[in-house]
Scaffold this motif. Structure first.
Motif, PDB file in Angstrom:
ATOM      1  N   GLY A   9      52.356  51.794  41.291  1.00 26.59           N
ATOM      2  CA  GLY A   9      53.017  51.468  42.545  1.00 26.59           C
ATOM      3  C   GLY A   9      52.078  51.658  43.724  1.00 26.59           C
ATOM      4  N   GLY A  10      52.520  51.217  44.882  1.00 25.60           N
ATOM      5  CA  GLY A  10      51.703  51.381  46.078  1.00 25.60           C
ATOM      6  C   GLY A  10      52.252  50.559  47.226  1.00 25.60           C
ATOM      7  N   SER A  11      51.451  50.444  48.250  1.00 26.51           N
ATOM      8  CA  SER A  11      51.833  49.683  49.436  1.00 26.51           C
ATOM      9  C   SER A  11      50.965  48.440  49.527  1.00 26.51           C
ATOM     10  CB  SER A  11      51.645  50.529  50.696  1.00 26.51           C
ATOM     11  OG  SER A  11      52.499  51.656  50.666  1.00 26.51           O
ATOM     12  N   VAL A  12      51.613  47.298  49.697  1.00 29.31           N
ATOM     13  CA  VAL A  12      50.904  46.033  49.829  1.00 29.31           C
ATOM     14  C   VAL A  12      51.553  45.215  50.922  1.00 29.31           C
ATOM     15  CG1 VAL A  12      50.149  45.968  47.421  1.00 29.31           C
ATOM     16  CG2 VAL A  12      52.303  44.884  48.070  1.00 29.31           C
ATOM     17  N   GLN A  13      50.852  44.223  51.377  1.00 30.54           N
ATOM     18  CA  GLN A  13      51.420  43.276  52.331  1.00 30.54           C
ATOM     19  C   GLN A  13      52.148  42.168  51.573  1.00 30.54           C
ATOM     20  OE1 GLN A  13      48.159  42.083  54.911  1.00 30.54           O
ATOM     21  NE2 GLN A  13      48.836  43.587  56.417  1.00 30.54           N
ATOM     22  N   ALA A  14      53.047  41.534  52.257  1.00 24.57           N
ATOM     23  CA  ALA A  14      53.778  40.422  51.659  1.00 24.57           C
ATOM     24  C   ALA A  14      52.795  39.390  51.114  1.00 24.57           C
ATOM     25  CB  ALA A  14      54.692  39.781  52.690  1.00 24.57           C
ATOM     26  N   GLY A  15      53.107  38.897  49.919  1.00 23.23           N
ATOM     27  CA  GLY A  15      52.214  37.954  49.252  1.00 23.23           C
ATOM     28  C   GLY A  15      51.248  38.615  48.296  1.00 23.23           C
ATOM     29  N   GLY A  16      51.161  39.923  48.363  1.00 27.16           N
ATOM     30  CA  GLY A  16      50.233  40.647  47.504  1.00 27.16           C
ATOM     31  C   GLY A  16      50.770  40.844  46.104  1.00 27.16           C
ATOM     32  N   SER A  17      49.983  41.549  45.291  1.00 26.66           N
ATOM     33  CA  SER A  17      50.338  41.762  43.882  1.00 26.66           C
ATOM     34  C   SER A  17      50.171  43.226  43.507  1.00 26.66           C
ATOM     35  CB  SER A  17      49.430  40.916  42.975  1.00 26.66           C
ATOM     36  OG  SER A  17      49.591  39.545  43.218  1.00 26.66           O
ATOM     37  N   LEU A  18      50.940  43.630  42.549  1.00 27.64           N
ATOM     38  CA  LEU A  18      50.818  44.954  41.945  1.00 27.64           C
ATOM     39  C   LEU A  18      51.101  44.824  40.464  1.00 27.64           C
ATOM     40  CD1 LEU A  18      52.730  47.299  44.441  1.00 27.64           C
ATOM     41  CD2 LEU A  18      50.273  47.352  43.955  1.00 27.64           C
ATOM     42  N   ARG A  19      50.514  45.712  39.679  1.00 27.80           N
ATOM     43  CA  ARG A  19      50.834  45.770  38.261  1.00 27.80           C
ATOM     44  C   ARG A  19      51.286  47.177  37.922  1.00 27.80           C
ATOM     45  NH1 ARG A  19      47.139  44.685  32.872  1.00 27.80           N
ATOM     46  NH2 ARG A  19      46.239  46.688  33.465  1.00 27.80           N
ATOM     47  N   LEU A  20      52.523  47.277  37.510  1.00 25.19           N
ATOM     48  CA  LEU A  20      53.081  48.557  37.109  1.00 25.19           C
ATOM     49  C   LEU A  20      52.912  48.726  35.606  1.00 25.19           C
ATOM     50  CD1 LEU A  20      56.464  48.532  39.081  1.00 25.19           C
ATOM     51  CD2 LEU A  20      54.169  49.094  39.891  1.00 25.19           C
ATOM     52  N   SER A  21      52.726  49.936  35.181  1.00 27.50           N
ATOM     53  CA  SER A  21      52.669  50.213  33.756  1.00 27.50           C
ATOM     54  C   SER A  21      53.674  51.300  33.406  1.00 27.50           C
ATOM     55  CB  SER A  21      51.261  50.631  33.334  1.00 27.50           C
ATOM     56  OG  SER A  21      50.898  51.856  33.944  1.00 27.50           O
ATOM     57  N   CYS A  22      54.016  51.345  32.135  1.00 25.63           N
ATOM     58  CA  CYS A  22      54.992  52.323  31.648  1.00 25.63           C
ATOM     59  C   CYS A  22      54.433  52.922  30.363  1.00 25.63           C
ATOM     60  CB  CYS A  22      56.340  51.645  31.397  1.00 25.63           C
ATOM     61  SG  CYS A  22      57.605  52.733  30.704  1.00 25.63           S
ATOM     62  N   ALA A  23      53.755  54.027  30.509  1.00 24.74           N
ATOM     63  CA  ALA A  23      53.162  54.676  29.341  1.00 24.74           C
ATOM     64  C   ALA A  23      54.224  55.483  28.609  1.00 24.74           C
ATOM     65  CB  ALA A  23      52.014  55.583  29.774  1.00 24.74           C
ATOM     66  N   ALA A  24      54.290  55.278  27.305  1.00 26.72           N
ATOM     67  CA  ALA A  24      55.310  55.962  26.512  1.00 26.72           C
ATOM     68  C   ALA A  24      54.667  56.906  25.508  1.00 26.72           C
ATOM     69  CB  ALA A  24      56.178  54.948  25.786  1.00 26.72           C
ATOM     70  N   SER A  25      55.202  58.082  25.403  1.00 26.00           N
ATOM     71  CA  SER A  25      54.790  59.010  24.354  1.00 26.00           C
ATOM     72  C   SER A  25      55.998  59.301  23.481  1.00 26.00           C
ATOM     73  CB  SER A  25      54.249  60.312  24.951  1.00 26.00           C
ATOM     74  OG  SER A  25      55.245  60.972  25.704  1.00 26.00           O
ATOM     75  N   PRO A  87      58.974  41.692  51.203  1.00 28.18           N
ATOM     76  CA  PRO A  87      59.486  42.979  51.713  1.00 28.18           C
ATOM     77  C   PRO A  87      60.749  43.428  50.987  1.00 28.18           C
ATOM     78  CG  PRO A  87      58.760  41.614  53.533  1.00 28.18           C
ATOM     79  CD  PRO A  87      58.665  40.761  52.301  1.00 28.18           C
ATOM     80  N   GLU A  88      61.579  42.485  50.558  1.00 24.53           N
ATOM     81  CA  GLU A  88      62.808  42.859  49.846  1.00 24.53           C
ATOM     82  C   GLU A  88      62.553  43.382  48.442  1.00 24.53           C
ATOM     83  OE1 GLU A  88      62.153  39.953  51.398  1.00 24.53           O
ATOM     84  OE2 GLU A  88      63.044  38.250  50.305  1.00 24.53           O
ATOM     85  N   GLY A 114      59.731  57.086  37.919  1.00 25.05           N
ATOM     86  CA  GLY A 114      59.725  56.081  38.972  1.00 25.05           C
ATOM     87  C   GLY A 114      58.391  55.991  39.691  1.00 25.05           C
ATOM     88  N   THR A 115      58.102  54.819  40.213  1.00 21.87           N
ATOM     89  CA  THR A 115      56.909  54.602  41.031  1.00 21.87           C
ATOM     90  C   THR A 115      57.327  53.733  42.224  1.00 21.87           C
ATOM     91  OG1 THR A 115      54.583  53.890  41.012  1.00 21.87           O
ATOM     92  CG2 THR A 115      56.128  52.563  39.716  1.00 21.87           C
ATOM     93  N   GLN A 116      56.879  54.123  43.401  1.00 26.84           N
ATOM     94  CA  GLN A 116      57.314  53.466  44.634  1.00 26.84           C
ATOM     95  C   GLN A 116      56.489  52.220  44.912  1.00 26.84           C
ATOM     96  OE1 GLN A 116      59.909  54.276  46.747  1.00 26.84           O
ATOM     97  NE2 GLN A 116      59.388  52.411  47.901  1.00 26.84           N
ATOM     98  N   VAL A 117      57.184  51.168  45.241  1.00 25.65           N
ATOM     99  CA  VAL A 117      56.551  49.924  45.684  1.00 25.65           C
ATOM    100  C   VAL A 117      57.033  49.640  47.100  1.00 25.65           C
ATOM    101  CG1 VAL A 117      56.417  47.428  45.348  1.00 25.65           C
ATOM    102  CG2 VAL A 117      56.304  48.967  43.373  1.00 25.65           C
ATOM    103  N   THR A 118      56.106  49.477  48.018  1.00 28.28           N
ATOM    104  CA  THR A 118      56.434  49.189  49.405  1.00 28.28           C
ATOM    105  C   THR A 118      55.698  47.929  49.824  1.00 28.28           C
ATOM    106  OG1 THR A 118      56.702  51.540  49.895  1.00 28.28           O
ATOM    107  CG2 THR A 118      56.448  50.052  51.762  1.00 28.28           C
ATOM    108  N   VAL A 119      56.450  46.946  50.295  1.00 28.71           N
ATOM    109  CA  VAL A 119      55.871  45.678  50.707  1.00 28.71           C
ATOM    110  C   VAL A 119      56.133  45.493  52.194  1.00 28.71           C
ATOM    111  CG1 VAL A 119      55.743  43.202  50.300  1.00 28.71           C
ATOM    112  CG2 VAL A 119      56.354  44.754  48.416  1.00 28.71           C
ATOM    113  N   SER A 120      55.092  45.356  52.962  1.00 30.88           N
ATOM    114  CA  SER A 120      55.226  45.195  54.411  1.00 30.88           C
ATOM    115  C   SER A 120      55.070  43.729  54.790  1.00 30.88           C
ATOM    116  CB  SER A 120      54.190  46.044  55.137  1.00 30.88           C
ATOM    117  OG  SER A 120      52.887  45.688  54.733  1.00 30.88           O
TER     118      SER A 120
END
Length: 121
Positions: A9-25, A87-88, A114-120
């Motif tokens: 997760g992270g903060s990006v501007q509108a139109g940007g990209s993120l890749r979330l991962s879900c590591a399982a043990s 942003p939504e 959880g991981t926070q995603v913020t789109v400005s």
């Protein structure tokens, strides 16, 4: 015991990209569903994307075409590739897993923190 840990997760501007991962043990089951939920401030948790070990995938209409579930075959780690972010899309994103078939109800047995995603805009 199964533990899920989201990252990416992270903060990006509108139109940007993120890749979330879900590591399982731990071992969930031979066949299971991996779900991505998100919860925006002041709103309930909603299912965004589902994938099953049979290959079934599902996306909610608001993310269809912009978000893709994939799995790293070597590490068997699920990823959520999010493009053209809006942003939504700002929310806390959670991965969840359960043996059996997929469902939209958030009553899965195993959850990440959880991981926070913020789109400005």
């Amino acid at each position: 015991q199964v533990h899920l840990v989201e990252s990416g997760g992270g903060s990006v501007q509108a139109g940007g990209s993120l890749r979330l991962s879900c590591a399982a043990s731990g071992s969930i089951a031979r066949d299971y569903c991996l779900a991505w939920f998100r919860q925006a401030p002041g709103k309930g948790r909603e299912g965004g994307a589902l994938t099953h070990t049979t290959g079934y995938t599902w996306y909610t209409n608001s993310v269809k075409g912009r978000i893709t579930i994939s799995t790293d075959g070597a590490k068997n780690t699920p990823y959520l590739q999010m493009n053209s972010l809006k942003p939504e899309d700002t929310a806390m994103y959670y991965c969840a897993a359960d043996p059996g078939w997929c469902r939209l109800r958030d009553n899965y047995n195993f959850w990440g923190q959880g991981t926070q995603v913020t789109v400005s805009s």
